[in-house]
Design an enzyme around this catalytic site. Sequence first.
Site, PDB file in Angstrom:
ATOM      1  N   THR A  48       0.848  -1.144  -0.099  1.00  0.00           N
ATOM      2  CA  THR A  48       0.156  -0.101  -0.054  1.00  0.00           C
ATOM      3  C   THR A  48       0.746   1.153   0.102  1.00  0.00           C
ATOM      4  O   THR A  48       0.729   2.219  -0.748  1.00  0.00           O
ATOM      5  CB  THR A  48      -0.715   0.034   1.256  1.00  0.00           C
ATOM      6  OG1 THR A  48      -2.005  -1.185   1.172  1.00  0.00           O
ATOM      7  CG2 THR A  48      -1.832   1.316   1.234  1.00  0.00           C
ATOM      8  N   SER A  65       5.213  -5.816   3.620  1.00  0.00           N
ATOM      9  CA  SER A  65       3.907  -6.068   3.322  1.00  0.00           C
ATOM     10  C   SER A  65       2.979  -6.673   4.470  1.00  0.00           C
ATOM     11  O   SER A  65       3.527  -7.326   5.194  1.00  0.00           O
ATOM     12  CB  SER A  65       3.839  -7.098   2.014  1.00  0.00           C
ATOM     13  OG  SER A  65       2.527  -7.416   1.817  1.00  0.00           O
ATOM     14  N   GLY A  66       1.487  -6.141   4.546  1.00  0.00           N
ATOM     15  CA  GLY A  66       0.876  -6.635   5.768  1.00  0.00           C
ATOM     16  C   GLY A  66       0.983  -8.164   5.999  1.00  0.00           C
ATOM     17  O   GLY A  66       1.347  -8.574   7.027  1.00  0.00           O
ATOM     18  N   ASP A  71       1.462  -5.619   9.254  1.00  0.00           N
ATOM     19  CA  ASP A  71       0.354  -5.145  10.239  1.00  0.00           C
ATOM     20  C   ASP A  71       0.966  -5.383  11.608  1.00  0.00           C
ATOM     21  O   ASP A  71       0.617  -4.335  12.656  1.00  0.00           O
ATOM     22  CB  ASP A  71      -0.822  -6.123  10.156  1.00  0.00           C
ATOM     23  CG  ASP A  71      -1.687  -6.176   8.968  1.00  0.00           C
ATOM     24  OD1 ASP A  71      -1.727  -5.165   8.148  1.00  0.00           O
ATOM     25  OD2 ASP A  71      -2.051  -7.213   8.328  1.00  0.00           O
ATOM     26  N   HIS A  98      -3.939 -13.531   6.300  1.00  0.00           N
ATOM     27  CA  HIS A  98      -3.477 -12.952   7.549  1.00  0.00           C
ATOM     28  C   HIS A  98      -4.502 -12.373   8.416  1.00  0.00           C
ATOM     29  O   HIS A  98      -4.289 -11.349   9.044  1.00  0.00           O
ATOM     30  CB  HIS A  98      -2.285 -12.103   7.229  1.00  0.00           C
ATOM     31  CG  HIS A  98      -2.807 -10.795   6.370  1.00  0.00           C
ATOM     32  ND1 HIS A  98      -2.925 -10.724   5.040  1.00  0.00           N
ATOM     33  CD2 HIS A  98      -2.677  -9.446   6.887  1.00  0.00           C
ATOM     34  CE1 HIS A  98      -3.358  -9.510   4.782  1.00  0.00           C
ATOM     35  NE2 HIS A  98      -3.145  -8.604   5.668  1.00  0.00           N
TER      36      HIS A  98
END
Length: 152
Positions: A48, A65-66, A71, A98
Site C-alpha cells: 500500500t 507487506s501486511g 500489520d 493474515h
Amino acid sequence: MQVTTRTMNKSKHIALVAHDNCKQDLLRWVKEFEDKLEDHTLYATGTTGHLLSKETGLKINCMISGPMGGDQQLGALISESKIDMMIFFWDPLNAVPHDPDVKALLRISAVWNVPVATNRASAKFMITSPLLAEEISIEIPDYEAYLAERIG
C-alpha cells in the site's frame, strides 16, 4: 485498567492500510486529501505504501507487506504511541490469509485509543476534523500501573 494521557502533536502520525481489493479506493481518497496529508508523518504497510508514494509523491514510511508482518509492525508502533490515527480500508466481504494479524491490529488500536477509519466516509470525517490540526490529549492505558499490578 488505569489510564494516563498522551499528547498528539499538531502534526499527526497517520497509518494508511488497505486490503488488495481496497487499494485503489484508498489511493483515490489519498489523492483527494493529499494537501492535508502532506502536513503529517505517514506510515503504511509495504504494498500500500509503495503504491501511494509512487502515485502521489507523498513521503511514506513503508513497513513490510501486511501479510509478511507489516500489520504487526504498525501494531508495535501503536503500542509505543508512535501512531496517532489509522486509515484502514479493509475488505469486509473477503477473508484474507493474515486475518489474525488484521484483527490484532484493530484490537491494539482499540486498546491504545487510536482512532481508526475503515471506509471513505469515516476517513473523510477524520481528515476534515478541526482536531487534526490541533494538539490534543487522549487517554491511554497506564502501562506502568498495569505492570505494577501484574508483578506486585
